[in-house]
Structure formats: C-alpha cells, structure tokens
Design a protein around this motif. Structure first.
Motif, short mmCIF file in Angstrom:
data_model
loop_
_atom_site.label_atom_id
_atom_site.label_comp_id
_atom_site.label_asym_id
_atom_site.label_seq_id
_atom_site.Cartn_x
_atom_site.Cartn_y
_atom_site.Cartn_z
N PHE A 83 -103.68 0.03 81.87
CA PHE A 83 -104.83 -0.23 82.73
C PHE A 83 -104.63 0.39 84.12
N SER A 84 -103.87 1.48 84.16
CA SER A 84 -103.69 2.19 85.43
C SER A 84 -104.79 3.23 85.63
N LYS A 85 -105.53 3.54 84.57
CA LYS A 85 -106.67 4.46 84.64
C LYS A 85 -107.85 3.83 83.92
N LEU A 86 -109.01 3.80 84.59
CA LEU A 86 -110.22 3.20 84.03
C LEU A 86 -111.36 4.21 84.07
N TRP A 87 -112.01 4.41 82.93
CA TRP A 87 -113.18 5.28 82.82
C TRP A 87 -114.41 4.38 82.74
N ASP A 88 -115.22 4.33 83.79
CA ASP A 88 -116.33 3.37 83.87
C ASP A 88 -117.64 4.04 83.47
N VAL A 89 -118.37 3.41 82.55
CA VAL A 89 -119.60 4.00 82.03
C VAL A 89 -120.77 3.03 82.14
N ILE A 130 -117.03 0.76 95.24
CA ILE A 130 -116.61 0.11 96.48
C ILE A 130 -115.87 -1.20 96.23
N SER A 131 -115.59 -1.50 94.97
CA SER A 131 -114.89 -2.74 94.63
C SER A 131 -113.39 -2.61 94.91
N SER A 132 -112.66 -3.66 94.62
CA SER A 132 -111.21 -3.67 94.84
C SER A 132 -110.45 -2.88 93.78
N ILE A 133 -111.15 -2.50 92.71
CA ILE A 133 -110.52 -1.75 91.62
C ILE A 133 -110.80 -0.26 91.80
N ASN A 134 -109.77 0.54 91.62
CA ASN A 134 -109.92 1.99 91.73
C ASN A 134 -110.15 2.58 90.34
N PHE A 135 -111.39 2.93 90.04
CA PHE A 135 -111.73 3.53 88.74
C PHE A 135 -111.45 5.03 88.78
N TYR A 136 -110.98 5.53 87.65
CA TYR A 136 -110.62 6.96 87.55
C TYR A 136 -111.85 7.84 87.41
N GLU A 137 -112.86 7.38 86.63
CA GLU A 137 -114.09 8.14 86.41
C GLU A 137 -115.29 7.20 86.51
N TYR A 138 -116.40 7.73 87.04
CA TYR A 138 -117.67 7.00 87.10
C TYR A 138 -118.70 7.83 86.34
N ILE A 139 -119.16 7.32 85.21
CA ILE A 139 -119.98 8.10 84.28
C ILE A 139 -121.33 7.42 84.06
N LEU A 140 -122.41 8.18 84.23
CA LEU A 140 -123.74 7.70 83.87
C LEU A 140 -124.13 8.39 82.57
N PHE A 141 -124.25 7.60 81.50
CA PHE A 141 -124.56 8.12 80.16
C PHE A 141 -126.06 7.92 79.93
N ILE A 142 -126.79 9.01 79.79
CA ILE A 142 -128.26 8.97 79.81
C ILE A 142 -128.86 9.90 78.75
N ASN A 161 -119.82 -14.46 86.27
CA ASN A 161 -119.15 -15.07 87.43
C ASN A 161 -117.68 -15.41 87.20
N GLU A 162 -117.14 -15.04 86.04
CA GLU A 162 -115.69 -15.16 85.85
C GLU A 162 -114.99 -14.12 86.74
N THR A 163 -113.75 -14.40 87.10
CA THR A 163 -113.04 -13.48 87.99
C THR A 163 -111.67 -13.10 87.43
N ILE A 164 -111.19 -11.95 87.88
CA ILE A 164 -109.79 -11.58 87.67
C ILE A 164 -109.18 -11.42 89.07
N GLN A 165 -107.93 -11.80 89.22
CA GLN A 165 -107.36 -11.92 90.55
C GLN A 165 -106.51 -10.73 90.98
N HIS A 166 -105.72 -10.18 90.06
CA HIS A 166 -104.68 -9.24 90.49
C HIS A 166 -104.76 -7.86 89.85
N HIS A 167 -105.03 -7.82 88.55
CA HIS A 167 -104.91 -6.54 87.84
C HIS A 167 -106.03 -6.43 86.80
N PRO A 168 -106.59 -5.23 86.60
CA PRO A 168 -107.68 -5.06 85.63
C PRO A 168 -107.33 -5.52 84.22
N SER A 169 -106.06 -5.46 83.85
CA SER A 169 -105.67 -5.86 82.49
C SER A 169 -105.94 -7.33 82.22
#
Length: 347
Positions: A53-59, A84-96, A203-211
């Motif tokens: 979970f060190s690289k995230l591809w967001d779609v 702009i969140s606390s998580i650094n995503f590797y890719e931001y993809i709009l699938f259209i 509204n659930e949360t994760i505190q430290h790591h995306p995993s």
C-alpha cells in the motif's frame, strides 16, 4: 486520518463501468504488474494498490451518457478531495466514456492528460469544479487546484467487456476461447464486485496507513481474480480438483493410496507455485494455452500424445512444472474441456 465519504450502491450500468475500470488497472496499463489489490468504493469507486500500500492508483468512473465540460468538472471532485487528503496517491484517473473529439487537441488519443483538452472546455471544467469545491459560485482558486488538474489522467472506455478480460489473461491467441466465456467471466467479476458494497462504511476512518482499509473487507486481490480467470478458461478448478482426473489414472496405476496422495499433493503444489510465482507465471499461461490448443485440435489424443507434442513445441524451463505435473495439468484441462464449466466462488 482519512474518512470514507460518499460510498454508495450503484446501479447495474455504473457497476459494469466500475468493473471495466478495475480490469483496466489490472491488465491494460504499463504498470499493471505492480497492482496487487483493488479496493471497491472506499477511497473512490476503484483504487488499486501494491502489496505494501505504498502506491495507490485512484479511479473515479463516470458512465454518463453525455459529458459536457460541467459534468467533467463535477466528476473530478472525489479525485480532487483525495489529492488534498492526508494520503499520497500515485495516480489520479478519471475513467469515462469517449469524449466529444472537439474537446480534445489530439482526438486520436484515448488516454491523455489535462493538457490535451481545449481551452474552451477547460474553462467549463474549472468553473464547475471550483463551484463543487467551494460550495458556491465563488471563482476563488482552491488549494493546489491546477497542480491537481495536471496530475489527472483521463482514460476513455472504448472497448467491449470481453476485451477487458482478454487483456487480463496472458493467452496470446485471444480467439482460442469464445467471446461468450470472456463475457461470462466479466459478469461474474462484476457481480462479485457489487456484493462487496453491501457493507456500510460511510464515515468510518483509518488512522495511520492506507492498508487499514483491508479490515472493511471491500477488496479484491489480483490472485483471486487470476485464479477465477484460469479456472474459467480451462473449465475446471485447477488448484483444488477433488479426486483424480480420469485421464491421469494410467499414470498412478500400481501406486498405493499414500503414494497417490503424495503424487497429487506434489502436482497441486507445483501448479500453485508456478501460477502464483510472479516471475514464472508466464510459463504457466503459455503452457496452458498450448495444451488447450492441442486438445481442441484433436479431442481423441490421449495425455501422453499431448505431452510429447507439447515438449516438442516448447522448452519447459521452470522447476515447478515437472513431467508428472504437466501430465496432471493436461489431464485436468482435458477433463475441464470435456465437461461443463463448474462455477466456484471468487471469495
């Protein structure tokens, strides 16, 4: 901390589009090999991750029948929120769906960045996105607004559902398997993906790591999808077949019960090692494809004949695929192709 918002249950049309976006991540990118896990409707519609979970591809997938600039801008909101969140995503993809070619500088591209969009359309996109971010008609520039737009990759859906599955498989001869089988596999993956949305995580949360998202059990592993895929293409549960495939019986004649168990266990373990080894799985796919071709070209051939032809055509240089293992593999595939496909659960 990251809070999950706007999770939802989509309709069939939207779910199909999300499945396409998932299969795009897993089989149609230059870095697809790095993606091991897909989360469903958590960070976004679909998010790919490597094992750590060190690289995230967001779609974000949007299957609108019409995508004017205002709709494109609106569709970018969740990606921006993640940017702009606390998580650094590797890719931001709009699938259209395929955009109006007048919107694009180079209309021959189906995968492109924001700079490929004409200035006139950019103004409409930016106006609407600013409204969605600011919550009013304000024209003020949000935080990192243009940095975000420069990071977005636009991916257009211009392929059939069967093509997305074909690209996930490593068979070279795409015509070896009927279109109907590929389409049924797509539907099965789509249905399993939809089931994952039955849990409520708003509204659930994760505190430290995306995993930490894994605890919500809204994820699919590439290995499970690949297992489903090879089982459907071969027509049998390759890795946990109950009993002895009938074509393999001549090769265990004279062995006592314990010896038979040992042979079967070794063959099953070897097949699993060969298939799930990232470096050696290509040999598994190649050999499987050739066995299917040899069997379907002449259904009367026995296992030994197929083995001889196979070894004449291909050099087998993986330690896992021993002679016994390949004879067992041929027997399994022969059984699968001769019988109706038997479904198992993806989960």
């Amino acid at each position: 901390m990251y809070t999950f918002k706007k999770t939802e249950k989509n309709n069939k049309k939207a779910s199909e589009f999300e499945t396409k976006s998932m299969l795009y991540l897993l089989g149609m990118r230059h870095d697809s090999k790095d993606i091991d896990i897909i989360t469903i409707d958590c960070f976004n519609d679909v998010t790919g991750a490597n094992e750590e979970f060190s690289k995230l591809w967001d779609v974000q997938s949007k299957n609108h029948s019409s995508l004017p600039p205002s709709k494109i801008g609106e569709s970018l909101l969740t990606l921006y929120d993640n940017f702009i969140s606390s998580i650094n995503f590797y890719e931001y993809i709009l699938f259209i769906p395929k955009l109006n070619r007048d919107y694009l500088i180079n209309g021959s591209l189906n995968v492109y960045n924001y700079q490929n969009i004409e200035d006139k359309q950019k103004k409409g996109i930016e106006k609407k996105l600013k409204e969605k971010i600011n919550g009013n008609k304000s024209d003020s520039i949000p935080t990192l607004f243009f940095d975000f737009l420069d990071r977005v990759t636009f991916v257009e859906d211009n392929k059939s559902i069967s093509t997305y599955v074909k690209n996930l498989s490593q068979f070279k001869n795409k015509r070896l398997i009927s279109e109907n089988i590929y389409e049924n596999i797509f539907i099965e993956i789509r249905n399993a993906q939809t089931v994952l949305k039955n849990t409520y995580i708003e509204n659930e949360t994760i505190q430290h790591h995306p995993s930490e998202v894994l605890r919500f059990k809204r994820h699919i592993t590439k290995s499970k999808i690949n297992t489903l895929l090879i089982n459907r293409l071969i027509g049998i549960d390759v890795f946990s077949f109950p009993g002895v495939p009938i074509p393999f019986l001549p090769f265990i004649v004279g062995l006592d019960e314990e010896e038979v168990k040992d042979v079967l266990q070794e063959c099953n373990e070897n097949l699993s090692r060969a298939f799930f080894d990232k470096n050696g799985c290509k040999a598994f796919w190649k050999i499987s494809e050739m066995i299917i071709g040899l069997i379907t070209s002449d259904l009367i051939k026995d296992v030994t004949q197929i083995y001889i032809e196979l070894t004449l055509k291909i050099g087998i240089n993986t330690s896992y695929l021993t002679k016994d293992t390949i004879l067992y593999m041929i027997s399994l595939i022969k059984t699968g192709l001769e019988n109706d496909n038997k479904k198992d659960s993806l989960w």
